[in-house]
Design a protein around this motif. Sequence first.
Motif, mmCIF file in Angstrom:
data_model
loop_
_atom_site.group_PDB
_atom_site.id
_atom_site.type_symbol
_atom_site.label_atom_id
_atom_site.label_comp_id
_atom_site.label_asym_id
_atom_site.label_seq_id
_atom_site.Cartn_x
_atom_site.Cartn_y
_atom_site.Cartn_z
ATOM 1 N N LEU A 7 120.086 -56.442 91.634
ATOM 2 C CA LEU A 7 119.925 -57.348 92.559
ATOM 3 C C LEU A 7 118.531 -57.591 92.722
ATOM 4 N N PRO A 8 117.787 -56.705 92.937
ATOM 5 C CA PRO A 8 116.047 -56.852 93.245
ATOM 6 C C PRO A 8 115.517 -57.610 92.155
ATOM 7 N N LEU A 9 116.196 -57.352 90.802
ATOM 8 C CA LEU A 9 115.635 -58.237 89.582
ATOM 9 C C LEU A 9 115.964 -59.826 89.871
ATOM 10 N N VAL A 10 117.186 -60.047 90.240
ATOM 11 C CA VAL A 10 117.711 -61.383 90.579
ATOM 12 C C VAL A 10 116.767 -61.968 91.650
ATOM 13 N N ALA A 11 116.563 -61.110 92.646
ATOM 14 C CA ALA A 11 115.723 -61.660 93.723
ATOM 15 C C ALA A 11 114.343 -62.089 93.243
ATOM 16 N N GLU A 12 113.956 -61.404 92.343
ATOM 17 C CA GLU A 12 112.564 -61.605 91.910
ATOM 18 C C GLU A 12 112.369 -62.606 90.794
ATOM 19 N N HIS A 13 113.288 -62.556 89.785
ATOM 20 C CA HIS A 13 113.471 -63.538 88.860
ATOM 21 C C HIS A 13 114.418 -64.606 88.609
ATOM 22 N N GLY A 14 115.493 -64.413 89.586
ATOM 23 C CA GLY A 14 116.354 -65.723 89.661
ATOM 24 C C GLY A 14 117.300 -65.328 88.264
ATOM 25 N N ALA A 15 117.807 -66.553 87.839
ATOM 26 C CA ALA A 15 118.558 -66.692 86.597
ATOM 27 C C ALA A 15 117.796 -66.242 85.508
ATOM 28 N N ALA A 16 116.468 -66.129 85.374
ATOM 29 C CA ALA A 16 115.582 -65.822 84.114
ATOM 30 C C ALA A 16 115.651 -64.476 84.026
ATOM 31 N N VAL A 17 116.215 -63.643 84.905
ATOM 32 C CA VAL A 17 116.242 -61.905 84.575
ATOM 33 C C VAL A 17 117.123 -61.895 83.493
ATOM 34 N N THR A 18 116.793 -60.861 82.403
ATOM 35 C CA THR A 18 117.400 -60.744 81.108
ATOM 36 C C THR A 18 118.373 -59.271 81.719
ATOM 37 N N THR A 19 119.217 -59.289 80.465
ATOM 38 C CA THR A 19 120.003 -58.329 80.708
ATOM 39 C C THR A 19 119.365 -56.851 80.077
ATOM 40 N N ALA A 20 118.255 -57.174 79.607
ATOM 41 C CA ALA A 20 117.614 -56.074 78.662
ATOM 42 C C ALA A 20 116.883 -55.346 80.101
ATOM 43 N N ARG A 35 129.346 -53.857 77.982
ATOM 44 C CA ARG A 35 130.841 -53.126 78.335
ATOM 45 C C ARG A 35 131.296 -53.394 79.518
ATOM 46 N N VAL A 36 130.490 -53.772 80.546
ATOM 47 C CA VAL A 36 131.090 -53.659 81.945
ATOM 48 C C VAL A 36 131.196 -55.530 82.268
ATOM 49 N N PHE A 37 130.194 -56.170 81.735
ATOM 50 C CA PHE A 37 130.266 -57.668 81.846
ATOM 51 C C PHE A 37 130.331 -58.370 80.747
ATOM 52 N N ALA A 38 131.068 -59.460 80.486
ATOM 53 C CA ALA A 38 131.361 -60.321 79.660
ATOM 54 C C ALA A 38 130.063 -60.852 78.928
ATOM 55 N N ASP A 39 129.250 -61.217 80.087
ATOM 56 C CA ASP A 39 127.907 -61.825 79.674
ATOM 57 C C ASP A 39 127.109 -61.915 80.811
ATOM 58 N N LYS A 40 125.975 -62.237 80.713
ATOM 59 C CA LYS A 40 124.859 -62.334 81.817
ATOM 60 C C LYS A 40 125.400 -63.103 82.977
ATOM 61 N N GLU A 41 125.940 -64.443 82.670
ATOM 62 C CA GLU A 41 126.565 -65.084 83.732
ATOM 63 C C GLU A 41 127.723 -64.319 84.806
ATOM 64 N N GLU A 42 128.307 -63.613 84.113
ATOM 65 C CA GLU A 42 129.345 -62.706 85.113
ATOM 66 C C GLU A 42 128.698 -61.656 85.850
ATOM 67 N N LEU A 43 127.598 -61.085 85.298
ATOM 68 C CA LEU A 43 126.770 -60.292 85.976
ATOM 69 C C LEU A 43 125.988 -60.832 87.162
ATOM 70 N N LEU A 44 125.608 -62.290 86.929
ATOM 71 C CA LEU A 44 124.841 -62.953 87.997
ATOM 72 C C LEU A 44 126.163 -63.132 89.042
ATOM 73 N N SER A 45 127.329 -63.652 88.648
ATOM 74 C CA SER A 45 128.181 -63.708 89.610
ATOM 75 C C SER A 45 128.750 -62.729 90.451
ATOM 76 N N ALA A 46 128.505 -61.374 89.732
ATOM 77 C CA ALA A 46 128.827 -60.133 90.467
ATOM 78 C C ALA A 46 127.552 -59.831 91.542
ATOM 79 N N CYS A 47 126.341 -59.936 91.003
ATOM 80 C CA CYS A 47 125.295 -59.904 92.210
ATOM 81 C C CYS A 47 125.441 -60.785 93.292
ATOM 82 N N VAL A 48 125.879 -62.328 93.036
ATOM 83 C CA VAL A 48 126.139 -63.066 94.173
ATOM 84 C C VAL A 48 127.147 -62.352 95.365
ATOM 85 N N ALA A 49 128.342 -62.071 94.553
ATOM 86 C CA ALA A 49 129.526 -61.526 95.227
ATOM 87 C C ALA A 49 128.822 -60.101 96.284
#
Length: 211
Positions: A7-20, A35-49
């Motif tokens: 969450l704080p990384l998304v708040a700082e970098h937006g969609a440019a944040v990397t899974t690394a 193993r938890v998220f299919a891709d970064k898009e799914e992780l970003l969706s979880a962050c929005v939720a």
Amino acid sequence: MIVRTALPLVAEHGAAVTTAQVARAAGIGEATVFRVFADKEELLSACVAEALRTDHVLGEIAAIPLEQPLAERLVEVASAMEAYLGRMGRVLGALHASGHRGAGGGRAEVLMTRLRGAAGGPGAPARSDADSSDSGPAMSDREAAQRRTSAAVAELFEPERDSLRLPPETLATIFLAMLFSRTRSAGDDLSPTVEQFVDVFLHGALGGQPR
């Protein structure tokens, strides 16, 4: 844990944040993220939720002691709500600024217009054409969150019910609508402090005794 770290990384970098980046901050391998998220898009969706969830702030409101003076209770709820709206706004705003248009969090600009709705009250903006694709269950979830928030704030007025000019439920609706307006202008030179906002809400703009 991954979402809380992201969450704080998304708040700082937006969609440019990397899974690394997320993996390093969480102290795990990047493979664990996938193993938890299919891709970064799914992780970003979880962050929005997660950013939109109200249960954390509702827990903070419920923990406010009713033995405190009403003004102190309202300062606490205003501070909690503003912190919640601020966190939400930073995440959604960063996604919007970075041009994110993917599923789940893709219409961040639409979600930003719902900040007022998350605060509850009648000040929520009317639905635009961009909202028209919302599913019924999603709208019901938002309305339920608004009702829970309003009910939690109304509880803070209950000890003074007999001396209130309006029912607690009505006052909660007015308070939250005014609070959202204050939150939008926070940082302006003329923006009142939380204490000033609560004082004017409780006692009005005129000094002295009413005639």
